[in-house]
Design an enzyme around this catalytic site. Structure first.
Site, short mmCIF file in Angstrom:
data_model
loop_
_atom_site.label_atom_id
_atom_site.label_comp_id
_atom_site.label_asym_id
_atom_site.label_seq_id
_atom_site.Cartn_x
_atom_site.Cartn_y
_atom_site.Cartn_z
N HIS A 176 -28.08 38.35 -16.09
CA HIS A 176 -29.42 38.55 -16.54
C HIS A 176 -29.84 38.09 -17.99
CE1 HIS A 176 -27.09 41.78 -18.29
NE2 HIS A 176 -27.31 42.47 -17.27
N HIS B 188 -33.11 54.04 -10.05
CA HIS B 188 -32.96 55.42 -10.68
C HIS B 188 -34.36 56.04 -9.91
CE1 HIS B 188 -30.16 54.62 -13.70
NE2 HIS B 188 -30.87 53.30 -14.02
N HIS C 195 -26.59 47.21 -8.19
CA HIS C 195 -25.88 48.69 -8.29
C HIS C 195 -26.31 49.64 -7.18
CE1 HIS C 195 -25.12 47.66 -12.66
NE2 HIS C 195 -26.14 47.13 -12.68
N ARG D 81 -24.78 52.53 -6.34
CA ARG D 81 -24.66 53.66 -6.82
C ARG D 81 -23.61 54.33 -5.84
NH1 ARG D 81 -26.57 52.17 -11.48
NH2 ARG D 81 -28.88 52.24 -11.65
N HIS E 147 -22.01 40.32 -19.88
CA HIS E 147 -23.36 40.64 -20.49
C HIS E 147 -23.28 40.22 -21.92
CE1 HIS E 147 -24.59 44.40 -17.92
NE2 HIS E 147 -24.17 43.43 -17.09
N HIS F 15 -25.87 40.53 -8.42
CA HIS F 15 -25.79 41.67 -9.24
C HIS F 15 -26.53 42.84 -8.80
CE1 HIS F 15 -25.79 42.09 -13.85
NE2 HIS F 15 -25.99 43.45 -13.20
N ASP G 35 -30.40 42.36 -10.15
CA ASP G 35 -29.77 43.52 -10.99
C ASP G 35 -30.47 45.04 -10.70
OD1 ASP G 35 -28.52 44.97 -13.16
OD2 ASP G 35 -29.80 44.57 -14.74
N ASN H 117 -19.99 49.79 -12.60
CA ASN H 117 -20.35 50.86 -13.50
C ASN H 117 -20.62 52.13 -12.48
OD1 ASN H 117 -22.91 49.75 -12.64
ND2 ASN H 117 -23.73 50.65 -14.43
N GLU I 150 -19.34 43.33 -14.45
CA GLU I 150 -20.00 43.15 -15.70
C GLU I 150 -19.31 44.31 -16.55
OE1 GLU I 150 -23.12 46.70 -14.56
OE2 GLU I 150 -24.01 45.08 -15.02
C1 NCD Z 1 -27.90 49.32 -15.23
C2 NCD Z 1 -27.72 50.28 -14.29
O1 NCD Z 1 -28.90 51.20 -14.08
O2 NCD Z 1 -26.74 50.47 -13.79
N1 NCD Z 1 -29.41 49.16 -15.78
C3 NCD Z 1 -30.22 48.48 -16.46
O3 NCD Z 1 -30.94 48.51 -17.18
N2 NCD Z 1 -29.67 47.02 -16.12
C4 NCD Z 1 -26.96 49.62 -16.25
C5 NCD Z 1 -27.05 48.66 -17.65
O4 NCD Z 1 -26.58 47.44 -17.43
O5 NCD Z 1 -27.43 48.98 -18.64
#
Ligand code: NCD
Length: 384
Positions: free
Chosen positions: A183, A250, A20, A22, A137, A18, A246, A52, A103
């Site tokens: 999660h 950012h 991201h 980007r 989710h 899991h 997860d 996503n 997800e």
């Molecule tokens: C996830 C993300 O930033 O892609 N953020 C998170 O807080 N887990 C997207 C999401 O699941 O809200």
């Protein structure tokens, strides 16, 4: 090339199912190059990217181009999950090599609101027919209806909502569907889950009490819970199938905008195994349970070979020193540039081997590495 393993603990490397990674217009936060470098430096040699992205992965064409992007950039194994929306091409993405579905489903996401039961039920049935893993989710459902979206610590997605969501999703799932709950953040939801259970490091190591109410560093979906709830979650350690990060990078600037404006998400692919190995070194959890939950169980769920020491095992290993260190965010490899775990005890790998090749040594990721896609060649059956 010979690797000197003396006084190092050699563990099968982790599969983080899991993350991201980007890329695209969000490459200033992370891309497959920086995200997988961060993974490898944390003892993770397969990452499973979530759909996503911008645009989201909901068609076979997008899934294929995402896999190509990863092939160009990744420094370790990777896979891409198929996004699930009402009109997503599930069979096409499965044939294109998706290792799992989701997800999405029961929580609002960047590509839409939570799916209502009348749309979710037939999607579940389709995933069951394909033999796929449905990664869900289940965060924000009352009874069998999704709640409205709000943001911020515990104001939305209350702890009690999670157990309701998990139960509602379980009721909707047809017998025989392989369900995986992403999660889970509360002990009650872990107890209620009829399927495999995933828990993140941040819900185990961080609680909302650790952050000022206006500090968005700890803003994440599902939210960090109370210190009491965090301890209850640890009490369910044996019931947890998978630890996955997860990893949701950012930038520090984005996370400094205040609680309402900042995006949700905590980076964690590089610190996940090191935090857990430190716990094992302190004899708070058994080391074999760390291997089970970070490496073998996720590999089994995804249908990829286990990393290990027996013939036929995948030759992905991470070698850890004896001493416990402290997390220093400046030493991490993610492009996001921050970590909520500064000063936490951690044991980072000294060496990482990917597919039998030395991929990481003394803080540096090797340049040319065997990237591989376990989804390639899978799911090619014509009768899907
Ligand atoms: C996830 C993300 O930033 O892609 N953020 C998170 O807080 N887990 C997207 C999401 O699941 O809200």
């Amino acid at each position: 090339e010979t690797v000197d393993c003396s006084r190092l603990l050699c563990l099968p490397a982790a599969v983080d199912m899991h993350v991201h990674m980007r890329g695209g217009e969000q490459a200033y936060k992370e891309n497959f190059a920086t995200g997988t470098a961060s993974a490898v430096a944390g003892g993770v040699t397969v990452v499973v990217d979530q759909p996503n992205t911008i645009p989201p992965i909901t068609t076979a064409e997008r899934l294929r181009s995402r896999v190509e992007e990863a092939h160009r950039q990744a420094v370790c194994g990777f896979a891409v999950n198929a996004g699930v929306t009402g009109d997503a091409d599930l069979a096409g993405m499965w044939r294109a090599g998706a290792l799992a579905f989701g997800e999405t489903f029961a929580a609002p996401s960047s590509y839409g609101e939570a799916l209502p039961p009348e749309i979710l039920a037939p999607l579940f049935e389709r995933i069951r027919q394909l033999g796929g893993l449905a990664t869900v989710h289940a965060e924000e459902v009352a009874g069998d209806r999704p709640l409205a979206t709000l943001t911020g610590h515990d104001r939305a997605r209350p702890a009690a909502g999670e157990v309701l969501a998990v139960t509602a999703v379980g009721r909707l799932a047809p017998p025989g569907l392989r369900l995986h709950f992403c999660h889970l953040s509360t002990a009650d939801a872990v107890d209620a889950a009829r399927g495999s259970v995933e828990v993140t490091p941040h819900h185990l190591f961080l609680s909302r009490e650790a952050f000022d109410p206006d500090d968005a560093a700890g803003k994440v979906n599902p939210p960090l819970r109370s210190e009491r709830e965090r301890k209850r979650l640890w009490s369910r350690w044996e019931k947890i199938d998978v630890i996955a990060s997860d990893h949701a990078p950012h930038t520090h600037g984005e996370k400094s905008r205040g609680i309402a404006a900042a995006p949700s998400g905590i980076p964690g692919v590089e610190t996940m195994v090191p935090l857990l190995v430190a716990e094992a070194r302190k004899r708070r959890i058994p080391l074999p349970s760390v291997i089970e939950k970070t490496s073998w169980k996720p590999a089994d769920l995804l249908g990829i070979p286990r990393a290990g020491f027996a013939p036929g095992d995948r030759a992905d290993y991470a070698l850890y020193p004896e001493s416990i260190a402290k997390v220093d965010p400046d030493q991490l490899h993610s492009r996001c540039g921050w970590s909520p775990y500064a000063g936490y005890d951690a044991v980072f790998p000294a060496e990482v081997i990917v597919q039998g090749v030395r991929a990481y040594h003394d803080g540096a990721v090797a340049a040319a590495l065997p990237r591989w896609h376990p989804g390639a060649g899978y799911n090619t059956s014509e009768d899907l």
